[in-house]
Write an enzyme that holds these catalytic residues in place. Structure first.
Site, mmCIF file in Angstrom:
data_model
loop_
_atom_site.group_PDB
_atom_site.id
_atom_site.type_symbol
_atom_site.label_atom_id
_atom_site.label_comp_id
_atom_site.label_asym_id
_atom_site.label_seq_id
_atom_site.Cartn_x
_atom_site.Cartn_y
_atom_site.Cartn_z
ATOM 1 N N GLY A 71 0.618 -1.512 -1.452
ATOM 2 C CA GLY A 71 1.515 -0.855 -2.397
ATOM 3 C C GLY A 71 1.802 -1.707 -3.627
ATOM 4 O O GLY A 71 1.846 -2.933 -3.559
ATOM 5 N N GLY A 118 -0.566 -0.965 2.868
ATOM 6 C CA GLY A 118 -0.976 0.417 2.694
ATOM 7 C C GLY A 118 -2.464 0.582 2.497
ATOM 8 O O GLY A 118 -3.037 1.620 2.854
ATOM 9 N N GLU A 141 4.561 -7.428 4.683
ATOM 10 C CA GLU A 141 5.714 -6.766 4.082
ATOM 11 C C GLU A 141 7.053 -7.408 4.433
ATOM 12 O O GLU A 141 7.961 -7.457 3.602
ATOM 13 C CB GLU A 141 5.732 -5.287 4.490
ATOM 14 C CG GLU A 141 4.582 -4.470 3.940
ATOM 15 C CD GLU A 141 3.282 -4.657 4.710
ATOM 16 O OE1 GLU A 141 2.222 -4.277 4.193
ATOM 17 O OE2 GLU A 141 3.340 -5.207 5.843
ATOM 18 N N ASP A 149 4.803 -1.092 7.303
ATOM 19 C CA ASP A 149 4.924 0.324 7.000
ATOM 20 C C ASP A 149 3.572 1.038 6.999
ATOM 21 O O ASP A 149 2.582 0.526 7.511
ATOM 22 C CB ASP A 149 5.621 0.503 5.643
ATOM 23 C CG ASP A 149 4.872 -0.169 4.497
ATOM 24 O OD1 ASP A 149 3.873 -0.880 4.755
ATOM 25 O OD2 ASP A 149 5.289 0.011 3.338
#
Length: 385
Positions: A71, A118, A141, A149
């Site tokens: 991300g 991601g 993260e 995530d």
């Protein structure tokens, strides 16, 4: 005949070649970081191709020296002062994750370079994930105040032993051999052979899994872990990371660090103690819950966690972490609270408080409404009109 998108500068490129479809993440200067435009275009292409009877095989790859670094953290930081400015992209990403996990066409990822967060969520769930000597995997993260995530509370909780907790809490990197051994990738191909492999796949004109596997195996080689690989330390990882709390995991690591052969633990402890204490606690609980949750349950939970973290309902650590890593780059975040002992369990409970049925991620319950639940049809979109 190839049919490319008309704009070669678009952040996601789609090609249609015989029965193959190729999606290329195309932000090489940003290491193919995932932003709102990337997520929107990916979802459009994947839905179109899944419904296309002529599409047999879908190939994922990244332009430049990375597959995807995950991300776009600066996107989150820039939206920190606006209410829910990133809600739409977060919702769309989790909705997309469900469809990547459950995609109906045969999928192949060609992963040559960095693959994180991601970005790795577009690799680990695929039927075939091809990695090279240049591939590096991580889910870091928690170190910036986020949590593991994009479906990784589901993926990590299904890795051998407590390897998932180790990867999630430390942000440790794995090479291609380790990814394959852990089950995060399927085949190793030397990078100089990757282009030829792709050409063969494009000429295959079938999505038959046996045929696709046979082509990949023409180019792949068996792997053997390096002697110093962290995966050879799994007994100790399991012993330490099976503890119930972050505090107990740190204590277990402290007790093992002086044991002969455990030199690898000191940098692990250093990494964890530099990470957001709140991020560590949220991450551990999420992965532990993931062991008993379905994919849909994990994604709904993770969507809520991400939004509550971005809303700073208990701490602004995520913005401080991004500032220190990606904005000012001083690598000196000031966490609040500053230690894991100071993080209150009732505050963690607040972050995990589930959303109401109308506000949670709308993932399909069965294939009859498989592409329902889009952001455009949610209460969020309606309230913003």
């Amino acid at each position: 005949m190839a049919q490319e998108q008309s704009n070669p500068n678009e952040v996601v490129l789609g090609q249609e070649i015989n029965g193959a479809r190729v999606v290329t993440l195309n932000r090489p200067r940003q290491l193919n970081g995932i932003n709102d435009r990337v997520v929107y275009l990916l979802a459009q292409l994947l839905e179109k191709w899944e419904k296309d009877a002529n599409a047999k095989l879908v190939i994922f790859k990244g332009a430049g020296r990375a597959f995807s670094a995950g991300g776009d953290l600066k996107m989150f930081y820039e939206g920190r002062s606006s209410d829910d400015s990133c809600l739409e992209v977060v919702y769309r990403m989790y909705w997309l994750c469900y469809h990547i996990h459950t995609y109906k066409k045969t999928t192949v990822a060609l992963v040559n370079g960095l693959v994180m967060g991601g970005g790795a969520a577009m690799v680990a769930p695929l039927k075939f994930a091809v990695v090279t000597e240049k591939t590096v995997f991580a889910t870091p993260e928690a170190s910036v105040g986020l949590h593991t995530d994009c479906s990784f509370s589901y993926i990590h909780s299904r890795l051998p032993g407590y390897l998932g907790e180790y990867l999630a809490l430390t942000g440790a990197r794995l090479n291609a051999k380790e990814m394959i051994t852990a089950g995060l990738a399927t085949h190793f191909v030397h990078s100089e052979k990757l282009e030829d492999l792709e050409k063969q796949l494009l000429n295959l004109n079938t999505g038959d899994e046996s045929a696709v596997r046979a082509v990949i195996e023409e180019f792949s080689t068996d792997v053997q872990l390096d002697q110093e690989s962290i995966l050879n330390k799994l007994p100790t990882i399991d012993k330490c990371f099976s503890a119930e709390t972050v505090e107990e995991i740190l204590k277990a690591l402290d007790s093992e660090v002086s044991v002969d052969g455990n030199q690898w633990i000191a940098p692990v402890l250093k990494s964890m103690r530099r990470s957001s204490p709140t991020g560590l606690k949220i991450t551990l609980r999420s992965v532990r819950e993931g062991r008993k949750q379905s994919l849909q349950e994990c994604l709904k939970k993770e969507f809520g966690l991400t939004m509550n973290i971005l809303r700073s309902i208990i701490t602004g650590d995520v913005y401080e972490g991004i500032r220190a890593q990606s904005i000012d780059k001083d690598n000196a975040p000031k966490w609040s609270p500053a230690t894991v002992e100071e993080v209150k369990n009732e505050d963690i409970d607040r972050v995990f408080e589930p959303f109401s049925s109308g506000h949670e991620l709308q993932v399909p319950s069965d294939d009859s409404n498989r592409w329902s639940g889009k952001y455009e049809h949610t209460v969020y979109a309606k309230s913003s009109q």
